[in-house]
Structures are given as structure tokens and as C-alpha cells.
Design a protein around this motif. Structure first.
Motif, PDB file in Angstrom:
ATOM      1  N   ALA A   1       0.971  -1.104  -0.170  1.00 22.43           N
ATOM      2  CA  ALA A   1       0.164   0.163   0.112  1.00 22.43           C
ATOM      3  C   ALA A   1       0.956   1.439  -0.350  1.00 22.43           C
ATOM      4  CB  ALA A   1      -0.690   0.392   1.064  1.00 22.43           C
ATOM      5  N   ARG A   2       1.984   1.245   0.366  1.00 23.56           N
ATOM      6  CA  ARG A   2       2.686   2.381   0.744  1.00 23.56           C
ATOM      7  C   ARG A   2       4.395   2.033  -0.861  1.00 23.56           C
ATOM      8  NH1 ARG A   2       5.769   3.966   5.846  1.00 23.56           N
ATOM      9  NH2 ARG A   2       4.954   2.351   7.297  1.00 23.56           N
ATOM     10  N   CYS A   3       3.325   1.871  -1.573  1.00 21.68           N
ATOM     11  CA  CYS A   3       4.262   1.679  -3.441  1.00 21.68           C
ATOM     12  C   CYS A   3       5.462   0.987  -3.056  1.00 21.68           C
ATOM     13  CB  CYS A   3       4.135   3.418  -3.789  1.00 21.68           C
ATOM     14  SG  CYS A   3       2.379   4.164  -3.437  1.00 21.68           S
ATOM     15  N   TYR A   4       5.164  -0.448  -2.188  1.00 19.89           N
ATOM     16  CA  TYR A   4       7.118  -0.260  -2.462  1.00 19.89           C
ATOM     17  C   TYR A   4       6.778  -2.216  -3.487  1.00 19.89           C
ATOM     18  CZ  TYR A   4      10.854  -3.889  -1.130  1.00 19.89           C
ATOM     19  OH  TYR A   4      12.744  -3.808  -1.391  1.00 19.89           O
ATOM     20  N   MET A   5       7.773  -1.660  -4.384  1.00 22.21           N
ATOM     21  CA  MET A   5       8.505  -2.223  -5.627  1.00 22.21           C
ATOM     22  C   MET A   5       9.729  -2.928  -5.712  1.00 22.21           C
ATOM     23  SD  MET A   5       5.684  -1.927  -8.006  1.00 22.21           S
ATOM     24  CE  MET A   5       3.667  -1.072  -7.627  1.00 22.21           C
TER      25      MET A   5
ATOM     26  N   LEU B   1      -4.739  -4.004  -3.780  1.00 19.72           N
ATOM     27  CA  LEU B   1      -4.695  -5.290  -2.624  1.00 19.72           C
ATOM     28  C   LEU B   1      -5.013  -6.873  -3.100  1.00 19.72           C
ATOM     29  CD1 LEU B   1      -3.243  -3.527   0.420  1.00 19.72           C
ATOM     30  CD2 LEU B   1      -1.742  -4.510  -0.922  1.00 19.72           C
TER      31      LEU B   1
ATOM     32  N   ASN C   1      -7.013   0.362  -3.376  1.00 17.55           N
ATOM     33  CA  ASN C   1      -5.625   0.149  -4.442  1.00 17.55           C
ATOM     34  C   ASN C   1      -5.173  -1.321  -4.290  1.00 17.55           C
ATOM     35  OD1 ASN C   1      -4.923  -1.068  -1.964  1.00 17.55           O
ATOM     36  ND2 ASN C   1      -3.503   0.200  -1.495  1.00 17.55           N
TER      37      ASN C   1
ATOM     38  N   ASN D   1       9.842   4.740  -2.114  1.00 20.22           N
ATOM     39  CA  ASN D   1       9.862   3.934  -2.732  1.00 20.22           C
ATOM     40  C   ASN D   1       9.370   4.212  -3.596  1.00 20.22           C
ATOM     41  OD1 ASN D   1       9.910   1.432  -1.142  1.00 20.22           O
ATOM     42  ND2 ASN D   1       8.064   1.435  -0.407  1.00 20.22           N
ATOM     43  N   ILE D   2       8.626   5.560  -3.942  1.00 23.52           N
ATOM     44  CA  ILE D   2       8.102   6.404  -5.344  1.00 23.52           C
ATOM     45  C   ILE D   2       9.482   7.701  -5.015  1.00 23.52           C
ATOM     46  CG2 ILE D   2       5.779   5.804  -4.730  1.00 23.52           C
ATOM     47  CD1 ILE D   2       5.897   9.168  -3.585  1.00 23.52           C
TER      48      ILE D   2
ATOM     49  N   LEU E   1      -1.294   0.072 -11.424  1.00 28.15           N
ATOM     50  CA  LEU E   1      -1.657  -0.224  -9.813  1.00 28.15           C
ATOM     51  C   LEU E   1      -0.415   0.806  -8.945  1.00 28.15           C
ATOM     52  CD1 LEU E   1      -3.053  -1.779  -8.838  1.00 28.15           C
ATOM     53  CD2 LEU E   1      -0.934  -3.842  -8.080  1.00 28.15           C
ATOM     54  N   PHE E   2       0.572   1.093  -9.496  1.00 25.81           N
ATOM     55  CA  PHE E   2       1.536   2.060  -8.937  1.00 25.81           C
ATOM     56  C   PHE E   2       1.018   3.341  -9.302  1.00 25.81           C
ATOM     57  CE2 PHE E   2       5.872   4.980  -8.869  1.00 25.81           C
ATOM     58  CZ  PHE E   2       6.095   3.996  -7.104  1.00 25.81           C
TER      59      PHE E   2
ATOM     60  N   ASN F   1      13.942   1.936  -8.924  1.00 19.62           N
ATOM     61  CA  ASN F   1      13.976   3.722  -8.814  1.00 19.62           C
ATOM     62  C   ASN F   1      13.119   3.893  -7.521  1.00 19.62           C
ATOM     63  OD1 ASN F   1      13.682   3.712 -11.340  1.00 19.62           O
ATOM     64  ND2 ASN F   1      11.748   3.312 -11.924  1.00 19.62           N
ATOM     65  N   ARG F   2      13.643   3.333  -6.481  1.00 23.92           N
ATOM     66  CA  ARG F   2      14.373   3.759  -5.129  1.00 23.92           C
ATOM     67  C   ARG F   2      14.949   4.806  -4.417  1.00 23.92           C
ATOM     68  NH1 ARG F   2      14.378   1.456   0.292  1.00 23.92           N
ATOM     69  NH2 ARG F   2      12.462   2.067   1.031  1.00 23.92           N
TER      70      ARG F   2
ATOM     71  N   ARG G   1      -1.619   3.754  -6.614  1.00 25.41           N
ATOM     72  CA  ARG G   1      -1.377   2.997  -4.605  1.00 25.41           C
ATOM     73  C   ARG G   1      -0.529   4.489  -4.071  1.00 25.41           C
ATOM     74  NH1 ARG G   1       0.923  -2.807  -4.476  1.00 25.41           N
ATOM     75  NH2 ARG G   1      -0.974  -3.678  -4.889  1.00 25.41           N
ATOM     76  N   LYS G   2      -0.142   5.745  -5.442  1.00 26.03           N
ATOM     77  CA  LYS G   2       0.360   7.199  -4.801  1.00 26.03           C
ATOM     78  C   LYS G   2      -0.754   7.731  -4.689  1.00 26.03           C
ATOM     79  CE  LYS G   2       3.925   7.884  -8.489  1.00 26.03           C
ATOM     80  NZ  LYS G   2       4.775   8.392  -8.975  1.00 26.03           N
TER      81      LYS G   2
END
Lengths: 307, 271, 278
Positions: free
Chosen positions: B225-229, C53, C51, C107-108, C74-75, B233-234, C78-79
């Protein structure tokens, strides 16, 4: 069983940078037959206190290695801590803690997370088997489990062979409580029994506790954050703050000190808040802080004013 | 309440050693370990000990606490020492019986080993006392960065380590709670033979495992949910930076290794 | 544009029974919507569908016009939509407050200097400026949840969903959390979806929906919904105690309007006359 505690002290992690005094000279008497409430913040010492009641935390004098301190010259020792639960003297090394635990049941917060067995029957019977000295017959076990499940409001035939993990949240909690009361303890201690439940679930748990109180368990002690719950249900309440007992009295008296309680950072029941607000407007209600009594007294008071 | 003590090993204080770059502290520890192993005479070890004393003084950690850290491996220290006392083949025999013999060389060598082991443990503890687990994993991640070239998942590994560190106190707390709950239901963890004790663990282990899985699942959702991928690009908020303190520590480490090597060359290997 | 839009959405966990059935609803940008329902009514499933999940079996879910079911979106989705979950211990990744708040921003791909600013902003927004370097393990439940909110804020989403984030807190912690999101909604224009089974929390919302067995069974302002207390009871929801008192006083002949504010009720009692004497 009457519970008498005098001068209890407890320190977590003594002699470390994280030492914390959890109890400071705590003295409380809980009479047999009470529905006793304990309130206070996280870290106020209330959990530490109740864990003493079945010997999960022990008085220093009951430890094998304990040697009594000798007073130095001109120095007087603080009064010796004392804790009696019925005929059990918890300050004594010779106390049979297993026998004590059979008679003082304890339900921890979120008790459903301690379920482990394959079937509900097996899980509920766990304590029963642990506490019995001879091997119990299948019949005896089944009867005890049936009675325990039924009083918590579950149907024995429907759930006994189910996995406890397949039940709904509320059912799991009932099974966990059944697993504690199955030995018919005389004292039942519950830490936040209604935490995390929805309002209906809360109401059902409180009804269950009243069903248990009396015939099944003579004395019930609940630890709670919910002041309304305390005001509606308890015969007497102890207020813990920073390891000390600040008040110990019936809710009808306690919540007259609403302002002091708020100053301690504690919440008070809605009825007490309303009484305070009314008092500021010149209406004094002498109610016992249960919702029904508040409504009754308000109607009387307003009726009088108009007349 | 176990969790407070076992929170990593970190000992909060404001000191020279606490402010060092964790990478440097790790490198310093490696240098220290190398030095103790290169030392082949007592002078070398004494030099190591002197540097350690200096490090402790600059760390703000009570000396007693550092010394007590050996307690955990005391058994190992005594065991290896005893083994060498009785089995080391030396020339000057003081006492012998069957295959056992105590020699002057054996005694010296045992003392040497015990001292070396104690120094190693104390220096490692010093690292964990002065470095938060997060800084430690950051340091390890940064030091392992070159491995990314061979597709080694450095970032993922570091994240796993830091999450593990974060959940250890929670799980310890939970173990304690479940044990108490089962004790209240008459479970007995203290008496009985091996089989009985192993069986007694089941009612603790199963709820604990279930809880760990549940937590892992929820944490996974929260991370998603906190956009962890993954590492793509981190960016990284905390950048490690070398400062003058780090230079001092680096030079001390280098000097220690050189000193030990010089001692070995000029004094000779006596052990 | 609608921040969140559900069109005929159905979802089941595979065991056959629907967790969500033919759901239609939308949340406008800047709105504060409360989702009420007893445990197991499907309200938490709703949050996870928003979102991606969880993926809907049927129907269409979109966030600011972007379809959630498309993996490429998705990305971005979630932002825009942050979620604060129930258990305060299971959503922090790092041991130290600022490291945890930084996680989402890292993460973003937010540049490092800006992450620092975002952390300051987020801590201020949740009223925890003094805790930047604190250990998460040492915080109270309410504080942990506020850190979780700050962690979501650092991603700068437009929508924040609180998935029963107050269920495990004590009354003080609950108030802290609800106060923070109310302020975010009023002052920062954050769209808030508050999922809860505490009726009194729903009062802060512009609009409330009640769920039962995976369907929306009531819609309206919180006040409207509380007035239909008998209907609420059939969905296993109870009126907040103060609402119950208002009703009982009225039944006893006292002319008090429904309110959920103690001071207001006291004022009403003090000033109003008794109907019996008219």
C-alpha cells in the motif's frame, strides 16, 4: 476466595538502564463475590498487578533463592508485602501455584491468539487435563467442555469438532474464554475482555461475564479502558496510575471525582461527563453513573425544576 | 517486558563511537579481528587490547558492560582453553597422565586463545552497543553494494534484516504473553523429561507461528500500500557520510593491523 | 471527478460466499466518508479493493478515473490512495519513526532532501514533531497509528483510507487518530474514508454508508443514519450511548433534539421545558 494485597512492589528489569517500577506499595482488598474493575493507562501497573493474582509474577519472598533482608542499624525495613488469595499465601515459598491457578482463571488480552489445538474440544480441554491429577475419562472431559461451551453461548455439537481457526473472531474469543473457565475457577480475571470487538460483540461479552458471575465464578475482576463498561458493570473499581492505587471505591462514588480522573489523563463515563456539564448549568444529579439511572434522575430533576 | 532489554543490543548514548559511520565501524571490527588473528605473540594481543580500551573509552559504554558481554560465550572460552591446556603438545611438561598433559606452552597458548576470543567478543559487542540495528543494516547494505554487479539482491537482504530486527522484540513479547496464557491454563514448561518439555512447547509454538504469519501478511499489505516495488527507482533518505571521526577510526584500525604485523616480524612468532 | 468509484463490484474470497456484492458507490474529492458495519460486514474488503491489494471478480473500480484492475495503473493508484491498517504493530517497517515515515517516499523515488521535508511536514500534521528519532516500539497505540498516518502522508496521496485503524486503540488513542484525520480533511483537503464500527467516530464525516453482508444498506448524513436507530440495530450496530440517552429522555417526555455532543445535550436539558407540563 477473598483477595488481600498489601504493600506490593514490583520492578521490571531491576539494575538495568531500563528499570521500571511497575507497582509501588499497592494495597487492595477484593471481596468474594465482587464484580471488580481495574482501570488505568497502559503502563500504569494494572496488568502487573493482576498477573500477581495467579502467580505468573511472584513476590520475591516466594522465590526459592529468596533471603530476607536484615535491617542495618538504625534502619527500619519497609512493611513486608503480603498477598493472599483465599487460603493461598502467595508470599510463601511452599505455595502450590498449580493449585492456585486452577482456582484463579486468567483471560489475557486478545485470548483468541492463544488457541492452538486441532479441534475446539481439544483446545477447551487443555486446561482441564493439565490441572487434573488423575486421567480423566472421555465422558468427564466431554461433559465439562460441553458445559463450558454452552455457557459462553456456543453449541457444543456444532463447534466441538471444528478447527478453532475456522471460527469467526467473536466465536474464537468465546472458545478461548471457555478454555479458561472449563475448570470452574472461583476467581476469573480478564484483561480487556472486549478489546477490538464491535459494539454488539462488546455487549455480548459483558452479558457473558454477568452470566458467569455468581454460580460459575464467584468473583470476576476485569481490567478495562472503557469507562462506560466499568460504570455499568462493576461493584467497585481500583484506579491505577504510575504504579499506585489512586482510588478504590464503587463507581457511584468514584466518578464524582471526574475532574480529578481527567487530570490523571483518564477518561470518565459519558454519564459523568454529562453530570459535569449539567452541574455547570446549575443542575446537580445524584446518580450512580449507570445510563439508566442517569436517565431516570434527569427526568426527575427536570420535572422538579418545572414544578 | 523482555523486549526492552533485548532491543538489539543498542546502548543509547552520545559519544564519538556512536557518531561514527556504521560502515566504518564494521570495517574497524574486521580490521580488529584480522589483527587478533595475525598476532602471533602476546605483544600483538596487548596492542589489540590497548586499542580496544581506547575504543571503549570513546564509546561512553560502561567498561563493566563491555566486559560482561563475554559472559555469553564464557563456556566456549573455558572449553577451548581447557582443551588446549590438556592436549597441547609442548616441551616443558609440568604434569601428565594417560594422554593428558599440562605443559608450559599449553598454558600460554590457552591463555592466548582465551584472551583472543574475549577481545573478539568485546569488540563485536562494542559495535552492537554503539550502532542501532537500522544503521547496522544500512552499513552492511552499503558495504555489500559491489555485489549488485553479480545480481546479488543486496537491497532485499538488507530490508529483510531490518524488518527481522524490528519484529524480534514484538515476537519476544508475544512469546512471553502466550506462555503466560498457557501457564494460566496449567501448562508446565519447567518440569518433566525431554519428551514432556518438547510437547509442552507445542501450545506456544503454534499460536506464535500463526501470529508471525498473520503479521507478515499484514506487513506485506502495508508495504504494498505504500508503493513498495523492490529496489527499482528507489531513493534512500539516509545517506552515510564519512567525516573526520571516521578518518580517525580508519587510521586507528590500519595502524593496529600494521603494528601487529610489525611486532610479528620484529619480535617473532612466539605462539 | 470522483476520487473513488465502484460500479457493480463483486468479490468473494473463494469460499463461495460474497464478501462484496454488486457494490455501487463513489467518493468525491475532498469528501469525508464513514463506512460503518459490524465485524465481517465486508467493510475491510472494500479498503483492499480500492488500491488493488485485492482484485474484484466483477465490476469496475476506478481511482481518479484510472481503472484499478489494470496492472500498469497500480503504482499510480497506490500513490493516490494511502491506507492505514488496523494493527499498529504490523505496519511499520523500520524501528525508528523517521525511517519508517521515509519508507513510502523512498519507494516512489522522492529525492533525499525532499524526503526530509516531507517527514517534517507529516510529523507536524499528526502532531508528533518531537518524536522524529523515537523508537516505534516505545510509542503508545495511538502514537503508532499517527506514525502510520504520517508514513502514508509522506507519499502525498489525495485519498486516505483508515481501515479500522482505531479498533485496537484505547479511547484516548482513538480520539487522537480521528482528530488528526478530521484536521487533514478540513485543512489539507484530504479525501478521507473512515472504516469503523464505532458509531461516534462516524459523526465527523460528511456522509456515512452502512454495510451488511457485503452490501450497502444505508446511505446518508451521519445524523440521518443515527435517527434510523431501529434499522441500525437490525444490522448489528448500536447507537452511540449518547444517542440512546437522547432518545430515552425524549420518550420520558423531555424535549431534547438528537445530538452527540455532551455540552449540547446538557444545554438542551438545562434549557428545555418538560413536555409533561405543557
Amino acid at each position: 476466595m477473598r483477595i488481600v494485597a498489601e504493600h506490593l512492589n514490583y520492578t521490571y528489569n531491576p539494575s538495568s538502564p531500563f528499570a521500571a517500577h511497575a507497582l509501588k506499595d499497592v494495597s487492595i482488598v477484593i471481596e468474594e463475590g465482587e464484580f471488580f474493575g481495574i482501570i488505568g493507562h497502559t503502563g500504569s501497573g494494572k496488568s502487573t498487578f493482576v498477573q500477581h493474582l495467579n502467580g505468573l509474577l511472584r513476590l520475591p519472598s516466594s522465590m526459592k533463592k529468596y533471603k530476607p533482608k536484615k535491617p542495618k542499624k538504625g534502619e527500619s525495613l519497609p512493611p513486608a508485602p503480603l498477598l493472599k488469595v483465599g487460603e493461598f499465601d502467595l508470599a510463601d515459598k511452599k505455595t502450590d501455584f498449580r493449585a492456585l491457578r486452577r482456582r484463579v482463571g486468567m483471560v489475557f488480552q486478545y485470548p483468541e491468539y492463544q488457541l492452538f489445538a486441532e479441534t475446539v474440544q481439544e483446545d477447551v480441554a487443555f486446561g482441564l487435563k493439565n490441572f487434573s491429577d488423575e486421567k480423566l475419562t472421555e465422558d468427564k472431559i466431554a461433559n465439562a467442555v460441553r458445559a463450558a461451551l454452552e455457557i459462553v453461548g456456543l453449541s457444543y455439537d456444532e463447534v466441538k469438532d471444528a478447527s478453532p481457526f475456522e471460527l469467526s473472531g467473536g466465536q474464537k474469543r468465546r472458545v478461548a474464554i471457555a478454555g479458561v473457565i472449563v475448570t470452574r475457577p472461583e476467581v476469573l480475571v480478564l484483561d480487556e475482555p472486549a478489546a477490538g470487538l464491535d459494539p454488539l460483540g462488546k455487549k455480548e461479552i459483558m452479558e457473558l461475564l454477568h452470566r458467569l458471575h455468581g454460580d460459575w465464578c464467584k468473583t470476576v475482576v476485569i481490567v478495562s479502558h472503557d469507562m462506560d463498561e466499568i460504570a455499568e458493570n462493576c461493584s467497585r473499581v481500583a484506579v491505577f496510575s504510575e504504579g499506585e492505587v489512586k482510588y478504590c471505591m464503587p463507581p457511584a462514588e468514584l466518578f464524582r471525582h471526574a475532574e480529578e480522573l481527567i487530570a490523571l489523563g483518564l477518561d470518565v463515563p459519558l454519564t459523568a461527563k454529562l453530570c459535569l456539564a449539567l452541574e455547570r448549568r446549575g443542575i446537580r444529579l445524584d446518580c450512580d453513573f449507570t445510563t439508566e439511572d442517569f436517565i431516570r434522575k434527569t427526568l426527575v430533576a427536570v420535572g422538579e425544576k418545572d414544578a | 517486558m523482555l523486549k526492552d532489554v533485548s532491543f538489539g543490543q543498542f546502548y543509547p548514548a552520545e559519544s564519538f563511537a556512536h557518531r561514527l559511520d556504521p560502515r566504518l565501524k564494521i570495517l574497524f571490527l574486521i580490521a580488529f579481528i584480522t589483527a587478533t588473528f595475525l598476532a602471533k605473540n602476546f605483544y600483538g594481543l596487548v596492542l589489540c587490547a590497548a586499542v580496544l580500551v581506547l575504543a571503549v573509552l570513546f564509546s561512553g559504554i560502561p567498561v563493566g558492560k563491555v566486559v560482561r558481554s563475554v559472559k555469553g560465550v564464557l563456556f566456549l572460552v573455558i572449553f577451548t582453553a581447557l582443551l588446549n591446556v590438556f592436549f597441547y603438545q609442548g616441551a616443558t611438561v609440568y604434569w601428565s597422565w594417560w594422554i593428558l598433559r599440562i605443559t608450559k606452552e599449553g598454558l600460554l597458548f590457552s591463555a592466548f586463545l582465551a584472551l583472543r576470543l574475549a577481545l573478539l567478543v568485546m569488540c563485536s559487542s562494542l559495535l552492537t552497543y554503539t550502532t542501532t540495528p537500522v544503521a547496522l543494516t544500512d552499513g552492511i547494505e552499503s558495504l555489500l553494494t559491489p555485489l549488485k554487479w553479480i545480481r546479488f539482491p543486496v537491497h532485499e537482504l538488507a530490508l529483510i534484516m531490518s524488518i527481522a530486527l524490528r519484529f524480534i522484540p514484538i515476537l519476544i513479547d508475544e512469546t512471553e504473553r502466550i506462555m503466560n496464557a498457557q501457564k494460566a491454563r496449567g501448562a508446565d514448561f519447567e518440569t518433566g523429561g525431554l519428551v514432556k518439555r518438547v510437547r509442552a512447547v507445542v501450545p506456544v509454538l503454534i499460536p506464535l507461528l500463526l501470529s508471525a504469519f498473520r503479521r507478515a501478511e499484514e506487513l506485506g499489505d502495508a508495504m504494498d500500500a505504500r508503493c513498495y516495488m523492490g529496489s527499482k527507482n528507489r531513493t534512500k533518505y539516509k545517506k552515510l557520510r564519512f567525516g573526520w571521526r571516521d578518518l580517525v577510526a580508519f587510521l586507528t584500525g590500519a595502524a593496529l593491523v600494521t603494528g601487529v604485523v610489525l611486532l610479528r616480524v620484529f619480535v617473532g612468532a612466539t605462539i | 471527478m470522483d476520487a473513488i468509484r465502484f460500479e457493480d463490484v463483486s468479490f468473494s474470497y473463494g469460499s463461495g460466499a460474497f464478501a462484496i456484492r454488486n457494490l455501487n458507490f463513489s467518493v468525491r474529492e475532498g469528501e469525508f466518508v464513514a463506512v460503518l458495519g459490524h465485524n465481517g460486514s465486508g467493510k475491510s474488503t472494500l479498503a483492499r479493493l480500492c488500491n488493488g491489494l485485492l482484485v474484484a471478480d466483477d465490476g469496475k473500480i476506478s481511482v481518479f478515473g484510472k481503472s484499478v484492475s489494470e496492472k500498469d495503473n497500480l503504482f499510480e493508484v497506490r500513490k493516490e490512495v494511502g491506507i492505514v491498517f488496523q494493527n499498529p504493530d504490523n505496519q511499520t517497517v523500520a524501528s525508528i519513526v523517521e525511517d519508517d515515515i521515509a519508507f513510502g517516499a523512498e519507494n516512489i523515488g522522492v529525492p533525499r532532501e525532499e524526503i526530509g521535508e516531507r517527514i517534517s511536514f507529516a510529523l507536524k500534521a499528526v502532531g508528533m514533531e518531537g518524536y522524529r528519532n523515537a523508537l516505534c516500539a516505545r510509542l503508545s497505540g495511538g502514537q503508532k497509528q499517527r506514525v502510520a498516518i504520517a508514513g502514508v502522508l509522506a507519499v502525498r496521496p489525495k485519498v486516505m483510507i483508515l481501515d479500522e485503524s482505531t479498533a485496537m486503540l484505547d479511547p484516548r488513542g482513538r480520539k487522537e487518530v480521528v482528530d488528526v484525520v478530521t484536521r487533514l480533511n478540513r485543512e489539507e483537503g484530504m479525501t478521507v474514508v473512515l472504516i469503523t464500527h464505532f458509531m461516534e467516530e462516524a459523526l465527523r464525516a460528511d456522509r456515512a454508508i452502512v454495510m451488511n453482508k457485503g452490501e450497502i444498506v444505508m446511505r446518508g448524513t451521519p445524523e440521518d443514519i443515527f435517527e434510523r436507530h431501529e434499522e441500525l440495530q437490525t444490522y448489528n450496530l448500536t447507537l452511540p450511548r449518547i444517542g440512546y440517552i437522547c432518545r430515552k429522555l425524549r420518550e420520558g417526555g423531555l424535549n431534547v433534539a438528537d445530538t452527540l455532543d455532551e455540552e449540547k445535550l446538557a444545554e438542551e436539558i438545562a434549557s428545555c421545558g418538560s413536555l409533561r407540563n405543557i
